[in-house]
Design an enzyme around this catalytic site. Structure first.
Site, PDB file in Angstrom:
ATOM      1  N   CYS A 279      -2.478  -2.001   7.632  1.00 46.45           N
ATOM      2  CA  CYS A 279      -2.417  -2.960   6.752  1.00 46.45           C
ATOM      3  C   CYS A 279      -0.958  -3.561   6.670  1.00 46.45           C
ATOM      4  O   CYS A 279      -1.147  -4.700   6.501  1.00 46.45           O
ATOM      5  CB  CYS A 279      -2.303  -2.137   5.089  1.00 46.45           C
ATOM      6  SG  CYS A 279      -3.763  -1.385   5.137  1.00 46.45           S
TER       7      CYS A 279
ATOM      8  N   LYS B  93      -6.692  -4.833  -3.067  1.00 47.65           N
ATOM      9  CA  LYS B  93      -7.382  -5.488  -1.788  1.00 47.65           C
ATOM     10  C   LYS B  93      -8.395  -4.411  -1.413  1.00 47.65           C
ATOM     11  O   LYS B  93      -8.182  -3.378  -1.344  1.00 47.65           O
ATOM     12  CB  LYS B  93      -6.432  -6.070  -0.763  1.00 47.65           C
ATOM     13  CG  LYS B  93      -5.511  -4.633  -0.265  1.00 47.65           C
ATOM     14  CD  LYS B  93      -4.361  -5.410   0.691  1.00 47.65           C
ATOM     15  CE  LYS B  93      -3.615  -4.162   1.289  1.00 47.65           C
ATOM     16  NZ  LYS B  93      -4.377  -3.304   2.223  1.00 47.65           N
TER      17      LYS B  93
ATOM     18  N   ASP C  94       0.742  -1.185  -0.017  1.00 51.68           N
ATOM     19  CA  ASP C  94      -0.107   0.116  -0.077  1.00 51.68           C
ATOM     20  C   ASP C  94       0.674   1.452  -0.005  1.00 51.68           C
ATOM     21  O   ASP C  94       0.398   2.208   0.604  1.00 51.68           O
ATOM     22  CB  ASP C  94      -0.712   0.018   1.063  1.00 51.68           C
ATOM     23  CG  ASP C  94      -1.883  -1.003   0.995  1.00 51.68           C
ATOM     24  OD1 ASP C  94      -1.942  -1.787   0.344  1.00 51.68           O
ATOM     25  OD2 ASP C  94      -2.854  -1.225   1.974  1.00 51.68           O
TER      26      ASP C  94
HETATM   27  N1  TIU Z   1      -2.764   0.538   4.157  1.00 56.76           N
HETATM   28  C1  TIU Z   1      -3.358   1.002   5.344  1.00 56.76           C
HETATM   29  O1  TIU Z   1      -2.617   0.848   6.324  1.00 56.76           O
HETATM   30  N2  TIU Z   1      -4.709   1.509   5.509  1.00 56.76           N
HETATM   31  C2  TIU Z   1      -4.974   2.444   6.272  1.00 56.76           C
HETATM   32  O2  TIU Z   1      -6.157   2.637   6.456  1.00 56.76           O
HETATM   33  N3  TIU Z   1      -4.122   2.660   7.493  1.00 56.76           N
HETATM   34  C3  TIU Z   1      -4.209   3.753   8.393  1.00 56.76           C
HETATM   35  O3  TIU Z   1      -3.331   3.810   9.155  1.00 56.76           O
HETATM   36  N4  TIU Z   1      -5.268   4.240   8.388  1.00 56.76           N
END
Ligand code: TIU
Length: 236
Positions: free
Chosen positions: A162, A129, A24
């Protein structure tokens, strides 16, 4: 097998059965104006993970290690967005609303894509995802098992969301995962620290925690091209 210095003890892995998991690294989390900022976060905290993650990425490419990327996000019609996720936090902007980088956390939008420093190249699958975990509602496990992957090197954002969710999912599916502490980032320094503590506690209850220099050292000792690539990425 080779091994990298890590906690709670050395991480032994076979590079042929290893994948680099890049989680991500999307504009939506890393830059202002995206989903991360809409949740009230200071996105600048995540930027420092990018240079070491880029070095690791370049070294793994040079060593022939399989690389796989993930992106969190939803279909443009939001048909895979649970109401619970849409409503959570009562934010001023919701997933799917327009922002300066396009609709928040929607596939195909500029903000949803991966930042330039670690952008995928041909041959590196991108797994989209809908949730926090890389294995939930995706073909991640199928792709890894098809390649005979047993070991994971993990970089990405955010550490306690994530990255940790994916690390726990990987652990339950029988993978040995090494999270590189300087290649993962959190909006909360305290969460960064404790998320990494949790992984390596109890003899490595979810896996291992190391850093890019220890990993690059062992990779470079076996694959000179990887050492050169890591050096080139750092400007050394
Ligand atoms: N990729 C991921 O970690 N999604 C999130 O929403 N992370 C947050 O810390 N908000």
């Amino acid at each position: 097998m080779i091994s990298a210095r890590a906690e709670p003890y050395e991480f032994a892995f076979d590079p042929q059965k290893t994948a680099l998991l890049m989680i991500d690294f999307q504009r939506d989390f890393v830059y202002p104006g995206g989903f991360g900022e809409s949740l009230g976060n200071d996105t600048s905290f995540l930027l420092k993970a990018l240079p070491p993650a880029a070095r690791v990425l370049n070294a793994c490419r040079a060593a022939g290690i399989f690389v796989i990327h993930t992106r969190e996000g939803h279909r443009s019609d939001l048909s895979d967005l649970p109401v619970a996720k849409y409503e959570r936090g009562q934010p001023s902007l919701h997933i799917g609303d327009p922002g300066p980088m396009g609709r928040l956390l929607v596939r195909g939008e500029y903000g949803h894509d991966i930042v330039e420093e670690v952008y995928p190249i041909d041959g590196e699958p991108i797994v989209d995802k809908p949730g926090k975990g890389a294995f939930y509602a995706t073909d991640m496990d199928t792709i890894l098992k098809t390649r005979g992957i047993r070991y994971l090197i993990v970089c990405g954002v955010t550490t306690e969301v994530c990255v940790q969710t994916s690390d726990r999912e990987a652990n339950d599916r029988g993978y040995d995962a090494l999270v590189l502490a300087d290649c993962v980032g959190s909006y909360f320094p305290e969460f960064q620290r404790v998320a990494l503590e949790m992984i390596k506690a109890q003899g490595g209850i979810f896996g291992w925690v190391g850093d890019s220099s220890a990993f690059l050292e062992v990779l470079g000792s076996v694959y000179p091209a990887a050492a050169a690539a890591a050096g080139a990425a750092s400007g050394a």
